[in-house]
Scaffold this motif. Structure first.
Motif, PDB file in Angstrom:
ATOM      1  N   PRO A 281       5.527   2.603   0.886  1.00 37.86           N
ATOM      2  CA  PRO A 281       5.681   1.781   2.091  1.00 37.86           C
ATOM      3  C   PRO A 281       4.409   1.787   2.945  1.00 37.86           C
ATOM      4  CG  PRO A 281       7.495   3.365   1.854  1.00 37.86           C
ATOM      5  CD  PRO A 281       6.477   3.717   0.824  1.00 37.86           C
ATOM      6  N   GLY A 282       4.288   0.805   3.841  1.00 37.61           N
ATOM      7  CA  GLY A 282       3.141   0.720   4.748  1.00 37.61           C
ATOM      8  C   GLY A 282       2.983   2.012   5.546  1.00 37.61           C
ATOM      9  N   GLY A 283       1.732   2.426   5.736  1.00 40.26           N
ATOM     10  CA  GLY A 283       1.451   3.613   6.547  1.00 40.26           C
ATOM     11  C   GLY A 283       1.673   4.928   5.823  1.00 40.26           C
ATOM     12  N   PHE A 284       1.982   4.854   4.525  1.00 42.38           N
ATOM     13  CA  PHE A 284       2.313   6.085   3.795  1.00 42.38           C
ATOM     14  C   PHE A 284       1.076   6.886   3.393  1.00 42.38           C
ATOM     15  CE2 PHE A 284       4.318   8.784   0.632  1.00 42.38           C
ATOM     16  CZ  PHE A 284       5.569   8.995   1.193  1.00 42.38           C
ATOM     17  N   GLY A 285      -0.072   6.213   3.313  1.00 45.89           N
ATOM     18  CA  GLY A 285      -1.293   6.949   2.979  1.00 45.89           C
ATOM     19  C   GLY A 285      -2.035   6.435   1.751  1.00 45.89           C
ATOM     20  N   LYS A 286      -1.749   5.193   1.318  1.00 43.70           N
ATOM     21  CA  LYS A 286      -2.400   4.658   0.110  1.00 43.70           C
ATOM     22  C   LYS A 286      -3.910   4.495   0.326  1.00 43.70           C
ATOM     23  CE  LYS A 286       0.335   1.019   0.253  1.00 43.70           C
ATOM     24  NZ  LYS A 286       1.100   1.394   1.462  1.00 43.70           N
ATOM     25  N   THR A 287      -4.270   3.874   1.466  1.00 38.95           N
ATOM     26  CA  THR A 287      -5.703   3.679   1.753  1.00 38.95           C
ATOM     27  C   THR A 287      -6.389   5.025   1.904  1.00 38.95           C
ATOM     28  OG1 THR A 287      -5.264   1.575   2.829  1.00 38.95           O
ATOM     29  CG2 THR A 287      -7.351   2.635   3.374  1.00 38.95           C
ATOM     30  N   THR A 288      -5.727   5.952   2.577  1.00 41.48           N
ATOM     31  CA  THR A 288      -6.305   7.290   2.770  1.00 41.48           C
ATOM     32  C   THR A 288      -6.570   7.942   1.414  1.00 41.48           C
ATOM     33  OG1 THR A 288      -5.019   7.449   4.807  1.00 41.48           O
ATOM     34  CG2 THR A 288      -5.920   9.499   3.929  1.00 41.48           C
ATOM     35  N   LEU A 289      -5.616   7.835   0.513  1.00 37.48           N
ATOM     36  CA  LEU A 289      -5.798   8.421  -0.822  1.00 37.48           C
ATOM     37  C   LEU A 289      -6.992   7.770  -1.538  1.00 37.48           C
ATOM     38  CD1 LEU A 289      -4.871  10.272  -3.132  1.00 37.48           C
ATOM     39  CD2 LEU A 289      -3.192   8.537  -3.771  1.00 37.48           C
TER      40      LEU A 289
ATOM     41  N   CYS B  56      -4.925  15.486   6.786  1.00 40.50           N
ATOM     42  CA  CYS B  56      -4.426  14.840   8.014  1.00 40.50           C
ATOM     43  C   CYS B  56      -5.640  14.445   8.855  1.00 40.50           C
ATOM     44  CB  CYS B  56      -3.431  15.698   8.784  1.00 40.50           C
ATOM     45  SG  CYS B  56      -4.049  17.248   9.334  1.00 40.50           S
ATOM     46  N   TYR B  57      -5.490  13.362   9.645  1.00 43.89           N
ATOM     47  CA  TYR B  57      -6.645  12.809  10.368  1.00 43.89           C
ATOM     48  C   TYR B  57      -7.121  13.685  11.521  1.00 43.89           C
ATOM     49  CZ  TYR B  57      -6.911   8.548   7.647  1.00 43.89           C
ATOM     50  OH  TYR B  57      -7.112   7.670   6.627  1.00 43.89           O
ATOM     51  N   GLN B  58      -6.178  14.277  12.267  1.00 43.75           N
ATOM     52  CA  GLN B  58      -6.629  15.169  13.346  1.00 43.75           C
ATOM     53  C   GLN B  58      -6.004  16.539  13.145  1.00 43.75           C
ATOM     54  OE1 GLN B  58      -4.409  12.591  14.605  1.00 43.75           O
ATOM     55  NE2 GLN B  58      -5.871  11.010  15.218  1.00 43.75           N
TER      56      GLN B  58
ATOM     57  N   SER C 130      -0.903  -2.263  -4.145  1.00 40.04           N
ATOM     58  CA  SER C 130      -0.306  -3.536  -3.762  1.00 40.04           C
ATOM     59  C   SER C 130       1.149  -3.346  -3.349  1.00 40.04           C
ATOM     60  CB  SER C 130      -0.391  -4.526  -4.923  1.00 40.04           C
ATOM     61  OG  SER C 130       0.266  -5.719  -4.595  1.00 40.04           O
ATOM     62  N   HIS C 131       1.619  -4.246  -2.471  1.00 38.17           N
ATOM     63  CA  HIS C 131       3.039  -4.262  -2.118  1.00 38.17           C
ATOM     64  C   HIS C 131       3.794  -5.227  -3.037  1.00 38.17           C
ATOM     65  CE1 HIS C 131       2.844  -1.828   1.519  1.00 38.17           C
ATOM     66  NE2 HIS C 131       1.716  -2.427   1.813  1.00 38.17           N
ATOM     67  N   SER C 132       3.054  -5.893  -3.949  1.00 37.93           N
ATOM     68  CA  SER C 132       3.712  -6.886  -4.806  1.00 37.93           C
ATOM     69  C   SER C 132       4.135  -6.270  -6.138  1.00 37.93           C
ATOM     70  CB  SER C 132       2.746  -8.060  -5.055  1.00 37.93           C
ATOM     71  OG  SER C 132       3.187  -8.821  -6.149  1.00 37.93           O
TER      72      SER C 132
ATOM     73  N   GLY D 127      -2.359  17.003  13.453  1.00 34.09           N
ATOM     74  CA  GLY D 127      -1.744  15.662  13.338  1.00 34.09           C
ATOM     75  C   GLY D 127      -0.792  15.603  12.141  1.00 34.09           C
ATOM     76  N   ARG D 128      -0.246  14.393  11.932  1.00 31.02           N
ATOM     77  CA  ARG D 128       0.706  14.227  10.828  1.00 31.02           C
ATOM     78  C   ARG D 128       0.016  14.455   9.480  1.00 31.02           C
ATOM     79  NH1 ARG D 128       2.934   9.899   7.585  1.00 31.02           N
ATOM     80  NH2 ARG D 128       1.649   8.253   8.507  1.00 31.02           N
ATOM     81  N   GLN D 129       0.686  15.191   8.615  1.00 33.37           N
ATOM     82  CA  GLN D 129       0.148  15.430   7.272  1.00 33.37           C
ATOM     83  C   GLN D 129       0.301  14.129   6.476  1.00 33.37           C
ATOM     84  OE1 GLN D 129      -0.906  18.628   6.679  1.00 33.37           O
ATOM     85  NE2 GLN D 129      -1.669  18.171   4.641  1.00 33.37           N
ATOM     86  N   ILE D 130      -0.811  13.489   6.144  1.00 33.93           N
ATOM     87  CA  ILE D 130      -0.722  12.217   5.410  1.00 33.93           C
ATOM     88  C   ILE D 130      -0.553  12.488   3.917  1.00 33.93           C
ATOM     89  CG2 ILE D 130      -1.853   9.984   4.957  1.00 33.93           C
ATOM     90  CD1 ILE D 130      -1.391  10.351   7.910  1.00 33.93           C
ATOM     91  N   LEU D 131      -1.354  13.418   3.390  1.00 34.05           N
ATOM     92  CA  LEU D 131      -1.209  13.800   1.979  1.00 34.05           C
ATOM     93  C   LEU D 131      -0.891  15.283   1.911  1.00 34.05           C
ATOM     94  CD1 LEU D 131      -4.382  12.095   0.396  1.00 34.05           C
ATOM     95  CD2 LEU D 131      -2.105  11.111   0.702  1.00 34.05           C
TER      96      LEU D 131
ATOM     97  N   ASP E 124      -7.846  -1.820  -3.045  1.00 35.01           N
ATOM     98  CA  ASP E 124      -6.841  -1.587  -2.006  1.00 35.01           C
ATOM     99  C   ASP E 124      -6.383  -2.903  -1.366  1.00 35.01           C
ATOM    100  OD1 ASP E 124      -5.222  -0.495  -0.082  1.00 35.01           O
ATOM    101  OD2 ASP E 124      -6.851   0.213   1.188  1.00 35.01           O
ATOM    102  N   GLU E 125      -5.301  -3.448  -1.887  1.00 35.02           N
ATOM    103  CA  GLU E 125      -4.746  -4.719  -1.370  1.00 35.02           C
ATOM    104  C   GLU E 125      -5.850  -5.761  -1.187  1.00 35.02           C
ATOM    105  OE1 GLU E 125      -1.539  -4.378   1.611  1.00 35.02           O
ATOM    106  OE2 GLU E 125      -1.824  -2.229   1.422  1.00 35.02           O
ATOM    107  N   ILE E 126      -6.542  -6.036  -2.265  1.00 30.92           N
ATOM    108  CA  ILE E 126      -7.796  -6.793  -2.141  1.00 30.92           C
ATOM    109  C   ILE E 126      -7.621  -8.302  -2.121  1.00 30.92           C
ATOM    110  CG2 ILE E 126      -9.137  -4.951  -3.194  1.00 30.92           C
ATOM    111  CD1 ILE E 126      -9.266  -6.660  -5.746  1.00 30.92           C
TER     112      ILE E 126
END
Ligand SMILES: Nc1ncnc2c1ncn2[C@@H]1O[C@H](COP(=O)(O)OP(=O)(O)OP(=O)(O)O)[C@@H](O)[C@H]1O
Length: 203
Positions: free
Chosen positions: A38-46, A11-13, A183-185, A16-20, A150-152
């Protein structure tokens, strides 16, 4: 080779919310694996954790058993970010940006359609799509074994998107590079990947 994330929590702080939450996954050399959620779920963080950019609160990331944070100098796990303008030093000319990655095969530059004339420019003098092609080239130094994409291609036109994915698929096969494609596609992931990880099912 095998890139493994085991029991990753983050989690970031503090508080804070547990992302993974105890997320585990692995990718083998030469595999192209899709990552969706979905967006904001933690893909970039992972991806940031798998690439060794961020340390997990719990769990490990290893490359053939060796912690990815232990690599000094060029890391065999390279990430290509969604927003190229945020990860390129604005004070460097593009030739210097590429030099940071060490050796890059000349045909990588050519196949990405990077023009010689662009080498002498600063990042601000290129379009987002042109800049992203430099970021892709920079991530493909000769020491790269795994790529986290990551969504490049969201900022590229459809023709350039197709060219880049065909190129990356070829490069992955030729150099036995393992790739995690965020990707979201659905269409892109279906076309490119041999399997898909839905982050919603991981924890
Ligand atoms: N540096 C940060 N500090 C605090 N919170 C952050 C930070 N970076 C991301 N977050 C939050 O962590 C959560 C996961 O973000 P992340 O970027 O990993 O999601 P994502 O699945 O890649 O999203 P998207 O599909 O929209 O790109 C989001 O709620 C985001 O607001």
């Amino acid at each position: 080779m095998i890139l493994k994330g085991e029991e990753l929590s983050f989690c970031y702080q503090d508080g804070g919310r547990q992302i993974l939450n105890r997320v585990s996954l692995s990718i083998e050399s030469g595999e192209i694996v899709g990552l969706c959620a979905p967006g904001g779920f933690g893909k970039t963080t992972l991806c940031k954790i798998l690439g060794g950019y961020v340390e997990p609160d719990f769990g490990t990331v290893t490359l053939d058993g060796r912690p990815v944070q232990d690599y000094r100098g060029y890391c065999p796990v390279q990430m290509i970010w969604q927003h190229p303008e945020l990860v390129i030093n604005p004070r460097l000319k593009m030739s210097q940006v590429l030099a940071e990655a060490g050796a890059i095969d000349e045909c990588v530059i050519e196949k990405l359609g990077i023009e010689t004339e662009w080498m002498n420019r600063y990042p601000i003098e290129l379009s987002g799509g042109e800049l992203q092609r430099f970021c892709i080239a920079r991530a493909l130094g000769t020491g790269t074994r795994f790529l986290l994409a990551d969504e490049i291609t969201t900022m590229l036109d459809l023709i350039m998107q197709a060219k880049i994915w065909n190129f990356l698929k070829e490069e992955s096969a030729k150099r036995n590079i393992g790739m995690l494609v965020v990707s979201h596609s659905d269409e892109l992931l279906d076309r490119l990947c041999s399997r898909r990880i839905d982050m919603q099912l991981l924890s």
